[in-house]
Design a protein around this motif. Structure first.
Motif, PDB file in Angstrom:
ATOM      1  N   LEU A 247     -26.972  63.367  34.579  1.00 35.54           N
ATOM      2  CA  LEU A 247     -26.044  63.419  35.654  1.00 35.54           C
ATOM      3  C   LEU A 247     -25.981  62.266  36.440  1.00 35.54           C
ATOM      4  CD1 LEU A 247     -23.375  64.797  37.102  1.00 35.54           C
ATOM      5  CD2 LEU A 247     -24.918  65.842  38.397  1.00 35.54           C
TER       6      LEU A 247
ATOM      7  N   GLY B 101     -33.453  63.276  40.081  1.00 34.13           N
ATOM      8  CA  GLY B 101     -33.235  62.883  38.682  1.00 34.13           C
ATOM      9  C   GLY B 101     -34.010  62.279  37.673  1.00 34.13           C
TER      10      GLY B 101
ATOM     11  N   ASP C  89     -37.144  66.785  38.376  1.00 27.81           N
ATOM     12  CA  ASP C  89     -35.586  66.889  39.031  1.00 27.81           C
ATOM     13  C   ASP C  89     -35.547  66.520  40.247  1.00 27.81           C
ATOM     14  OD1 ASP C  89     -34.631  68.126  36.440  1.00 27.81           O
ATOM     15  OD2 ASP C  89     -36.032  69.301  36.553  1.00 27.81           O
TER      16      ASP C  89
ATOM     17  N   HIS D 239     -21.348  69.552  38.125  1.00 24.49           N
ATOM     18  CA  HIS D 239     -21.096  68.572  37.139  1.00 24.49           C
ATOM     19  C   HIS D 239     -22.138  68.389  36.281  1.00 24.49           C
ATOM     20  CE1 HIS D 239     -18.023  67.363  39.678  1.00 24.49           C
ATOM     21  NE2 HIS D 239     -18.994  67.353  40.541  1.00 24.49           N
ATOM     22  N   GLY D 240     -23.319  69.123  35.926  1.00 24.60           N
ATOM     23  CA  GLY D 240     -24.294  68.989  35.017  1.00 24.60           C
ATOM     24  C   GLY D 240     -23.633  69.473  33.687  1.00 24.60           C
TER      25      GLY D 240
ATOM     26  N   ARG E 287     -29.679  68.214  31.842  1.00 21.71           N
ATOM     27  CA  ARG E 287     -30.722  68.047  33.120  1.00 21.71           C
ATOM     28  C   ARG E 287     -29.974  67.056  34.002  1.00 21.71           C
ATOM     29  NH1 ARG E 287     -36.273  69.637  31.670  1.00 21.71           N
ATOM     30  NH2 ARG E 287     -36.811  69.132  33.786  1.00 21.71           N
ATOM     31  N   ILE E 288     -30.600  67.130  35.410  1.00 21.80           N
ATOM     32  CA  ILE E 288     -29.787  66.566  36.311  1.00 21.80           C
ATOM     33  C   ILE E 288     -30.058  64.940  36.161  1.00 21.80           C
ATOM     34  CG2 ILE E 288     -31.683  66.491  37.907  1.00 21.80           C
ATOM     35  CD1 ILE E 288     -29.699  67.050  40.168  1.00 21.80           C
ATOM     36  N   LYS E 289     -31.121  64.693  35.341  1.00 21.19           N
ATOM     37  CA  LYS E 289     -31.534  63.241  35.174  1.00 21.19           C
ATOM     38  C   LYS E 289     -30.362  62.528  34.332  1.00 21.19           C
ATOM     39  CE  LYS E 289     -34.042  64.322  31.243  1.00 21.19           C
ATOM     40  NZ  LYS E 289     -35.413  64.581  30.519  1.00 21.19           N
TER      41      LYS E 289
ATOM     42  N   TYR F  64     -25.092  69.351  40.996  1.00 20.77           N
ATOM     43  CA  TYR F  64     -25.589  69.523  39.782  1.00 20.77           C
ATOM     44  C   TYR F  64     -25.014  70.768  39.115  1.00 20.77           C
ATOM     45  CZ  TYR F  64     -28.959  70.600  36.134  1.00 20.77           C
ATOM     46  OH  TYR F  64     -29.435  70.960  35.067  1.00 20.77           O
ATOM     47  N   ASN F  65     -24.879  71.923  39.906  1.00 26.41           N
ATOM     48  CA  ASN F  65     -24.473  73.057  39.241  1.00 26.41           C
ATOM     49  C   ASN F  65     -22.755  72.911  38.828  1.00 26.41           C
ATOM     50  OD1 ASN F  65     -25.023  75.504  38.440  1.00 26.41           O
ATOM     51  ND2 ASN F  65     -25.249  76.506  40.336  1.00 26.41           N
TER      52      ASN F  65
ATOM     53  N   MET G  12     -24.063  59.493  43.255  1.00 26.69           N
ATOM     54  CA  MET G  12     -24.995  60.798  43.171  1.00 26.69           C
ATOM     55  C   MET G  12     -24.952  61.024  44.766  1.00 26.69           C
ATOM     56  SD  MET G  12     -26.211  63.392  41.439  1.00 26.69           S
ATOM     57  CE  MET G  12     -27.083  64.840  42.092  1.00 26.69           C
TER      58      MET G  12
ATOM     59  N   PHE H 211     -34.990  73.485  36.300  1.00 23.27           N
ATOM     60  CA  PHE H 211     -35.086  72.740  37.241  1.00 23.27           C
ATOM     61  C   PHE H 211     -36.507  72.645  38.029  1.00 23.27           C
ATOM     62  CE2 PHE H 211     -33.770  70.252  41.025  1.00 23.27           C
ATOM     63  CZ  PHE H 211     -32.664  69.883  40.885  1.00 23.27           C
TER      64      PHE H 211
END
Lengths: 552, 109
Positions: free
Chosen positions: A254, A204, A184, A240-241, A250-252, A237-238, A263, A166
């Motif tokens: 998500l 993201g 990120d 639903h990633g 990666r968060i992008k 993120y933690n 989001m 990240f």
């Protein structure tokens, strides 16, 4: 700049001791590679093609001259006499022996440096604007907030095992020199309604296999709420990633999957939940404590454009050329920002020898309050040079292979280590960069072409930022042969765009010719004062493509 | 990730990195490890290759080496060389720094 307090010292020393023990147990065979690998990665140690590689953190790219001397010492004592400055404003050593790494970490700790969180699925080194604190129009020095984020994210137990790595970047100026929209989380300092510094938060963005531009999720978040808001993003993120799929982790992905609105809704819901037992705010006293570390140095009262500078321009055209290209305006009268190019023709982008590091440290002591910055474009900066001293500075730089006047020009490329060093690479990057630089070596030609950023990666992971190159080059492997795919129109500034692929990839023999074709097309199509990127955005891909593939 | 090994390869050798310093090493016919490819045992055919790779196990268990694997060998002008660019670079050193790596230490022959 920031100085360690007792907690920082204790934390770094504890880690040196812990990792030294782990290395010892690995060398005596008590632990296997499978057990050791996650431990070494948490300490910046990779195994590359020829040797181990150690990545050392340079928080937001700021170094003291003392630290730079230590980096030179390490290069000379434990490595092969050089280091490689990276796009995360860090430095990498390409040849350390595993047995020596505990000693290297001891040496680093003695100058308040470490290799924590330079690898692994955690929050990596926070990057920032290399002109922080000296750009005329910035809201505030972004390093204050980068440091606050660094402290919050260092060994944060909740964020030590994220779905994937990240990366944060912070800019205090509207001109984005930190590529915040391809991180990120990218943060832009803005003025809030109350006139205080606030934060626009982009989430993201990223490059790699699936490049994305960050979405503005948080608008004008207040200072007190910054860390809580960031923590809310990290929690979403933690939770639903995609831990089940490396390429989607990666968060992008998500943000792209659930959309910008959803989001934002989830982040705000989490943010509200965190405050249900009362506000969780960053204390004012703590902000002020960090701000004090980044107070302006003791500038002298000086005049702009001193006589000695103008005299030197007339006497030495090469110096005038360097100032025109590599020196930027400083917010304080009589001072200048000096960029030191690590892109000499024939060199390796971002590499500096131990002698060059020591020379830069010496020049920082003499002319720039003993401070150096590393840029994400793999150059160095002395940010506070009196204009009257520029000529003396340039003479020293030029005599040590550090005076190349090519900042922002076609030979000032970002180039990843590629297959010459990297275990992940599919193709070599450095020789391609060198061949292009050689072809465009003539400075008059470079200046005529103007601003043109070439960025080269040796694999899809995009360490060389090819997606945001005005001309991007991606090395690919086709049945054991290196090919190079070209993209046009990328940019990592405040008008971030992702490049468009031109078409079929080129062989090593053809790639330089292809770049030359692209440049010739631009020169024939450009209108008054247009940069390459302006022309591309006006005329689009078609004319470039026609020229590139005419012979096919 | 770059292709480390070619399943169709007929002629192969075994390489790894040495634990203590990461140096590229090759498995010899005696089951020892050498820094030079010229000392490497060459296996022809799938079965011989698998048998050769199994010879890396003692060093792996002794924690002397890291990540052993098979890679393809080709014949070029009468000498045996790695088939892939990647393995040629591992054998010699960075193509952009001929003063570094095995090529600079006389260990490529």
């Amino acid at each position: 700049m920031y100085r360690y307090d007792e907690f920082d010292h204790a934390l770094v020393q504890d880690r040196v001791k812990q990792f030294s023990g782990q290395v010892q147990r690995r060398l005596t065979g008590e632990i296997t590679e499978d057990e050791f690998k996650p431990l070494r990665l948490m300490n910046g140690v990779y195994l590359q093609l020829h040797a181990y590689m150690l990545r050392v953190a340079v928080p937001y790219g700021t170094l003291s001259s003392r630290q730079m001397r230590m980096l030179a010492h390490i290069a000379r004592k434990y490595d092969k006499g050089y280091g490689h400055f990276t796009t995360r404003q860090n430095i990498q050593y390409n040849w350390p022996a595993l047995k020596d790494i505990p000693a290297i970490l001891e040496d680093l700790a003695s100058v308040e440096m470490h290799a924590l969180q330079t690898s692994g699925n955690c929050i990596r080194n926070v990057t920032s604007d290399q002109y922080a604190g000296v750009a005329a129009n910035e809201v505030e020095d972004p390093r204050i907030w980068s440091e606050i984020i660094r402290q919050w994210s260092t060994l944060h137990p909740e964020f030590s095992f994220l779905p994937r790595k990240f990366k944060f970047a912070v800019t205090g100026a509207p001109e984005d020199r930190a590529a915040i929209r391809v991180h990120d989380i990218g943060i832009e300092l803005v003025k809030g309604e109350d006139g205080q510094t606030a934060f626009d938060i982009y989430v993201g963005g990223g490059q790699g296999r699936t490049p994305m531009i960050g979405k503005l999720i948080g608008k004008a978040i207040s200072q007190e709420n910054l860390l809580t808001y960031l923590e809310a993003i990290m929690r979403v993120y933690n939770m639903h990633g995609r831990r089940d799929h490396l390429f989607k982790s990666r968060i992008k992905i998500l943000v792209h999957t659930i959309g910008e609105e959803e989001m934002r809704r989830q982040v705000e819901e989490e943010f509200a939940a965190m405050q249900k037992d009362g506000p969780v705010e960053l204390p004012k006293a703590e902000i002020e404590r960090i701000q004090a570390y980044f107070a302006a140095p003791a500038y002298e009262t000086l005049e702009n454009d001193p006589d000695e500078l103008n005299a030197a321009f007339e006497k030495t055209p090469a110096f005038a050329r360097w100032v025109k290209q590599n020196v930027a305006a400083h917010k304080v009268p009589g001072y200048a920002i000096a960029n030191i190019s690590l892109k000499p023709v024939g060199g390796v982008a971002g590499d500096a020898s131990a002698e060059q590091m020591e020379k830069v440290a010496e020049l920082a002591d003499a002319y720039s309050f003993s401070e150096i910055r590393v840029t994400h474009e793999q150059n160095l900066v002395l940010a506070d040079v009196p204009q009257k001293d520029l000529f003396a500075l340039w003479q020293e730089l030029d005599a040590n292979g550090l005076g190349t006047p090519n900042l922002g020009l076609i030979t000032d490329q970002i180039v990843c280590p590629g297959l010459d060093y990297c275990n992940l690479a599919n193709a070599r990057s450095i020789p391609i960069g060198q061949a292009i630089a050689k072809k465009f070596e003539d400075l008059d030609r470079q200046n005529d072409i103007g601003e043109l950023k070439i960025k080269i990666s040796g694999c899809i992971n995009a360490c060389g930022h090819h997606h945001v190159g005005h001309i991007g080059i991606l090395g690919v492997d086709k049945k054991g042969t290196e090919f190079y795919q070209v993209s046009l129109g990328g940019s990592a500034d405040e008008k971030t765009s992702l490049g468009d692929i031109t078409g079929p990839a080129f062989t090593e023999d053809k790639i330089v010719g292809a770049v030359e074709n692209i440049v010739e097309t631009y020169l024939s199509e450009r209108q008054n004062g247009e940069r390459f990127l302006d022309t591309y955005r006006r005329i689009g891909m078609k004319p470039f493509k026609e020229k590139l593939y005419a012979a096919h | 990730m770059a292709q480390h090994s070619n399943k169709m390869a007929q002629v192969q050798a075994v390489t790894a990195n040495r634990l203590i310093d990461g140096v590229v090493i090759y498995l010899t016919a005696k089951g020892e490890w050498s820094e030079k490819l010229a000392d490497a045992a060459i296996a022809e055919g799938k079965e011989a290759a698998e048998a050769l790779l199994a010879k890396a196990n003692p060093a792996l268990e002794q924690q002397e080496i890291v990540d052993p694997y098979l890679f393809e060998i080709a014949e070029e002008d009468g000498t045996l060389v790695p088939a892939s660019v990647r393995e040629r670079i591992r054998m010699a050193g960075p193509t952009v720094r001929l003063d570094l790596g095995k090529q600079a230490e006389g260990k490529t022959a």
